[in-house]
Enzyme design. Structure first.
Site, PDB file in Angstrom:
ATOM      1  N   ASP A   1     -31.721  -5.062  10.965  1.00  0.00           N
ATOM      2  CA  ASP A   1     -32.347  -3.952  11.318  1.00  0.00           C
ATOM      3  C   ASP A   1     -32.057  -3.596  12.712  1.00  0.00           C
ATOM      4  O   ASP A   1     -32.578  -4.489  13.496  1.00  0.00           O
ATOM      5  CB  ASP A   1     -33.542  -3.572  10.761  1.00  0.00           C
ATOM      6  CG  ASP A   1     -33.933  -2.132  10.767  1.00  0.00           C
ATOM      7  OD1 ASP A   1     -33.308  -1.377  10.537  1.00  0.00           O
ATOM      8  OD2 ASP A   1     -35.321  -2.088  10.850  1.00  0.00           O
TER       9      ASP A   1
ATOM     10  N   HIS B   1     -37.057   7.691  18.514  1.00  0.00           N
ATOM     11  CA  HIS B   1     -38.024   6.773  17.946  1.00  0.00           C
ATOM     12  C   HIS B   1     -38.551   5.805  19.225  1.00  0.00           C
ATOM     13  O   HIS B   1     -39.626   5.444  19.281  1.00  0.00           O
ATOM     14  CB  HIS B   1     -37.444   5.846  16.633  1.00  0.00           C
ATOM     15  CG  HIS B   1     -38.034   4.966  16.303  1.00  0.00           C
ATOM     16  ND1 HIS B   1     -39.280   5.104  15.456  1.00  0.00           N
ATOM     17  CD2 HIS B   1     -38.030   3.489  16.187  1.00  0.00           C
ATOM     18  CE1 HIS B   1     -40.006   3.799  15.261  1.00  0.00           C
ATOM     19  NE2 HIS B   1     -39.173   3.140  15.686  1.00  0.00           N
TER      20      HIS B   1
ATOM     21  N   GLU C   1     -40.463   3.307   7.205  1.00  0.00           N
ATOM     22  CA  GLU C   1     -39.349   3.643   8.341  1.00  0.00           C
ATOM     23  C   GLU C   1     -38.528   4.245   7.694  1.00  0.00           C
ATOM     24  O   GLU C   1     -37.751   3.466   6.725  1.00  0.00           O
ATOM     25  CB  GLU C   1     -39.366   2.634   9.138  1.00  0.00           C
ATOM     26  CG  GLU C   1     -40.370   1.935  10.033  1.00  0.00           C
ATOM     27  CD  GLU C   1     -39.647   0.901  11.141  1.00  0.00           C
ATOM     28  OE1 GLU C   1     -38.773   0.304  10.754  1.00  0.00           O
ATOM     29  OE2 GLU C   1     -40.639   0.669  11.913  1.00  0.00           O
TER      30      GLU C   1
ATOM     31  N   GLU D   1     -34.685   5.344   7.188  1.00  0.00           N
ATOM     32  CA  GLU D   1     -33.538   4.743   7.740  1.00  0.00           C
ATOM     33  C   GLU D   1     -32.240   4.982   7.022  1.00  0.00           C
ATOM     34  O   GLU D   1     -32.383   5.136   5.768  1.00  0.00           O
ATOM     35  CB  GLU D   1     -33.656   3.475   7.993  1.00  0.00           C
ATOM     36  CG  GLU D   1     -34.941   2.939   9.114  1.00  0.00           C
ATOM     37  CD  GLU D   1     -34.972   1.478   9.434  1.00  0.00           C
ATOM     38  OE1 GLU D   1     -33.797   0.935   9.482  1.00  0.00           O
ATOM     39  OE2 GLU D   1     -36.124   1.233  10.071  1.00  0.00           O
TER      40      GLU D   1
ATOM     41  N   ASP E   1     -37.940   0.760   5.635  1.00  0.00           N
ATOM     42  CA  ASP E   1     -38.351  -0.532   6.235  1.00  0.00           C
ATOM     43  C   ASP E   1     -39.602  -0.618   6.312  1.00  0.00           C
ATOM     44  O   ASP E   1     -40.286  -0.159   7.338  1.00  0.00           O
ATOM     45  CB  ASP E   1     -37.505  -0.645   7.495  1.00  0.00           C
ATOM     46  CG  ASP E   1     -37.865  -1.843   8.369  1.00  0.00           C
ATOM     47  OD1 ASP E   1     -38.142  -3.076   7.652  1.00  0.00           O
ATOM     48  OD2 ASP E   1     -38.066  -1.941   9.627  1.00  0.00           O
TER      49      ASP E   1
ATOM     50  N   ARG F   1     -47.912  -2.425  10.855  1.00  0.00           N
ATOM     51  CA  ARG F   1     -48.197  -2.443  12.118  1.00  0.00           C
ATOM     52  C   ARG F   1     -49.074  -3.317  12.735  1.00  0.00           C
ATOM     53  O   ARG F   1     -48.969  -4.232  13.822  1.00  0.00           O
ATOM     54  CB  ARG F   1     -48.561  -1.021  12.444  1.00  0.00           C
ATOM     55  CG  ARG F   1     -47.458   0.068  12.044  1.00  0.00           C
ATOM     56  CD  ARG F   1     -46.161  -0.244  12.632  1.00  0.00           C
ATOM     57  NE  ARG F   1     -45.142   0.955  12.096  1.00  0.00           N
ATOM     58  CZ  ARG F   1     -44.012   0.795  12.292  1.00  0.00           C
ATOM     59  NH1 ARG F   1     -43.340  -0.151  12.738  1.00  0.00           N
ATOM     60  NH2 ARG F   1     -43.285   1.786  11.770  1.00  0.00           N
TER      61      ARG F   1
ATOM     62  N   GLN G   1     -47.402  -6.920  12.556  1.00  0.00           N
ATOM     63  CA  GLN G   1     -46.170  -7.005  13.460  1.00  0.00           C
ATOM     64  C   GLN G   1     -46.679  -7.114  15.022  1.00  0.00           C
ATOM     65  O   GLN G   1     -45.960  -7.795  15.603  1.00  0.00           O
ATOM     66  CB  GLN G   1     -45.430  -5.742  13.263  1.00  0.00           C
ATOM     67  CG  GLN G   1     -44.418  -5.250  14.142  1.00  0.00           C
ATOM     68  CD  GLN G   1     -43.561  -4.143  13.912  1.00  0.00           C
ATOM     69  OE1 GLN G   1     -44.017  -3.410  13.063  1.00  0.00           O
ATOM     70  NE2 GLN G   1     -42.585  -3.588  14.691  1.00  0.00           N
TER      71      GLN G   1
ATOM     72  N   LYS H   1     -42.592  -7.448   8.261  1.00  0.00           N
ATOM     73  CA  LYS H   1     -41.460  -6.618   7.788  1.00  0.00           C
ATOM     74  C   LYS H   1     -41.001  -7.222   6.663  1.00  0.00           C
ATOM     75  O   LYS H   1     -40.211  -6.750   5.747  1.00  0.00           O
ATOM     76  CB  LYS H   1     -40.576  -6.123   8.905  1.00  0.00           C
ATOM     77  CG  LYS H   1     -41.118  -4.992   9.866  1.00  0.00           C
ATOM     78  CD  LYS H   1     -40.125  -4.872  10.849  1.00  0.00           C
ATOM     79  CE  LYS H   1     -40.432  -3.611  11.765  1.00  0.00           C
ATOM     80  NZ  LYS H   1     -40.085  -2.422  11.251  1.00  0.00           N
TER      81      LYS H   1
ATOM     82  N   THR I   1     -38.089  -4.469   1.764  1.00  0.00           N
ATOM     83  CA  THR I   1     -37.413  -3.475   2.224  1.00  0.00           C
ATOM     84  C   THR I   1     -36.894  -2.567   1.076  1.00  0.00           C
ATOM     85  O   THR I   1     -36.127  -3.383   0.197  1.00  0.00           O
ATOM     86  CB  THR I   1     -36.240  -3.967   3.178  1.00  0.00           C
ATOM     87  OG1 THR I   1     -36.740  -4.783   3.962  1.00  0.00           O
ATOM     88  CG2 THR I   1     -35.437  -2.780   3.920  1.00  0.00           C
TER      89      THR I   1
ATOM     90  N   GLU J   1     -45.421   7.112  14.341  1.00  0.00           N
ATOM     91  CA  GLU J   1     -45.278   8.159  15.461  1.00  0.00           C
ATOM     92  C   GLU J   1     -45.811   9.420  14.808  1.00  0.00           C
ATOM     93  O   GLU J   1     -46.640  10.360  15.585  1.00  0.00           O
ATOM     94  CB  GLU J   1     -43.613   8.492  15.339  1.00  0.00           C
ATOM     95  CG  GLU J   1     -43.086   7.361  16.093  1.00  0.00           C
ATOM     96  CD  GLU J   1     -41.555   7.642  15.946  1.00  0.00           C
ATOM     97  OE1 GLU J   1     -40.759   8.346  16.403  1.00  0.00           O
ATOM     98  OE2 GLU J   1     -40.808   6.946  14.889  1.00  0.00           O
TER      99      GLU J   1
HETATM  100 MN    MN Z   1     -36.972  -0.368  10.849  1.00  0.00          MN
END
Ligand code: MN
Length: 428
Positions: A135, A142, A207, A209, A241, A245, A248, A261, A265, A368
């Protein structure tokens, strides 16, 4: 040079509007200009077959090619796209041309009409065996937002960011097809008071993507130049993804994300061939500083893609991230990933990184959208979200400009959060 957002006229961009005996509307996101491939089962316990989406139907290619294209039937025999991916660019183009002929020429109606199944009658499967999964982090907006959230007052972008496509190696074995439930992960995290505990993530995120699917492998030790991108990459899918948080943040120092993560996925069941995307291609943004020669795409064919994603949380549209502004393109990611001699395998998946635009309603993850919880989203039912709650369902869809005012659909990647396992903590 054309600027970002200006379409580029290219040869080989696929058929213009054509009519089909199937009755599929030209403006359908899965009209004849798209023809994405996937794997499906038609009944419980039945073997998976390969199919191509035609509007709201699926043409069973495993069965159709047995009689109508026996010389290539082996590509579709095993119920996933692996053999087709390995067959290479010339075969990919030949098969697509054959399918277009089948679907537009009335003489094939009798043979193929019985093999068109309503999409609602089948269960989609993981379309290909995922080899390696990487990834990237290729969206400047971002990366800037994340920098501002976690390093306020400091430089938003890391020093390396404009020089190379940043990325991490993910976990191929936990890539799952759309619709697979996602269990809230449990792991170590560090609370606000500095207490380290084990338990369910309290900051589970998505996420939005785009993923790129490798078909043709490359030799160990031989970098893949920008110009060879379309020889190796078969097509695109949607990627979610999923990211915890809190896990992570605690584990990623000094290396990258690991358990935050690797639990899941999700990808869309349909892989849209590069051959379908001619009308979606645009010039990428101007890069500053100028990239090193192996990443310099100023004189190569442009691979910016004018794709608009849509993210829905429990059915409510919460974001429309624009892919058109991505700083690093897929050919640059591929050139970088192989620049040290690392080889490609059939089924490698590499994703763009979270896609976010400049406007708040274009942000591609809850980190975000809620600015790390400081500005929670309010949903239509009055509830608020900083991060995902158990039972929440996230859906990501996307479209790109097709020929003559049509749209190219990328389908949907969807997943619902299941509660953490009650006894998730391992015993010592
Ligand atoms: Mn990602």
């Amino acid at each position: 040079m054309r600027g970002p957002g200006v379409p580029v006229e290219l040869v080989g961009s696929g058929p213009s509007q054509v009519t089909s005996w199937t009755g599929v509307a030209a403006e359908h996101p899965f009209g004849l200009h798209t023809l994405p491939y996937g794997a499906f089962t038609a009944a419980v316990d039945s073997q998976p077959h390969v199919g191509v989406a035609v509007g709201d139907a699926i043409l069973d290619l495993t069965t159709a090619t047995r009689d109508l294209l026996p010389e290539h039937a082996a590509l579709f025999r095993h119920g996933n796209l692996d053999a087709l991916l390995a067959a290479g660019r010339q075969t990919w183009t030949l098969i697509r041309e054959t399918l277009t002929r089948w679907l537009t020429d009335d003489q094939h109606t009798d043979a193929l009409a019985p093999l068109l199944l309503p999409a609602t009658d089948v269960t989609m499967q993981l379309p290909f065996t995922v080899a390696d999964y990487v990834d990237c982090y290729s969206c400047e907006q971002h990366a800037t937002n994340v920098g501002q959230i976690f390093r306020p007052g400091q430089r938003s972008l890391p020093l390396n960011w404009r020089h190379l496509p940043v990325g991490y190696h993910g976990r191929a074995g936990t890539v799952v097809v759309s619709g697979t439930p996602v269990t809230r992960p449990s792991c170590q995290r560090r609370g606000p008071e500095g207490t380290v505990t084990f338990g369910p993530s309290t900051a589970l995120d998505f996420e939005a993507e785009i993923g790129f699917v490798v078909g043709t492998p490359s030799a160990l030790g031989r970098p893949v130049p920008l110009t060879d991108f379309a020889d190796h990459v078969f097509g695109l899918c949607l990627v979610n993804d999923w990211s915890a948080r809190d896990i992570q943040a605690w584990e990623s120092v000094p290396l990258g994300p690991l358990l935050g993560k690797s639990f899941a996925t999700s990808i869309s069941p349909w892989v849209v061939p590069l051959d379908a995307l001619g009308t979606a291609r645009i010039r990428p943004p101007v890069r500053d500083p100028h990239p090193l020669p192996y990443l310099d795409d100023a004189v190569t064919e442009p691979w910016g893609l004018d794709i608009t994603l849509e993210v829905r949380l429990n059915g409510q549209l919460i974001s429309r991230p624009p892919f058109a502004g991505m700083y690093w393109t897929a050919p640059q990611q591929l050139a970088h990933l192989t620049s040290n001699g690392a080889c490609l395998r059939t089924g490698d998946l590499f994703a763009s990184g979270t896609v976010s635009g400049a406007a708040p309603e274009q942000r591609g993850c809850l980190l975000e959208l809620s600015w790390n919880g400081s500005a929670p989203l309010t949903l239509a039912d009055g509830s608020t979200r900083s991060f995902l709650a158990d039972g929440d369902e996230v859906s990501i869809t996307a479209t790109a400009p097709g020929p003559q005012g049509t749209g190219i659909g990328l389908g949907e990647v969807r997943g619902r959060i299941s509660p953490a396992l009650v006894d998730a903590a391992p015993r010592g």
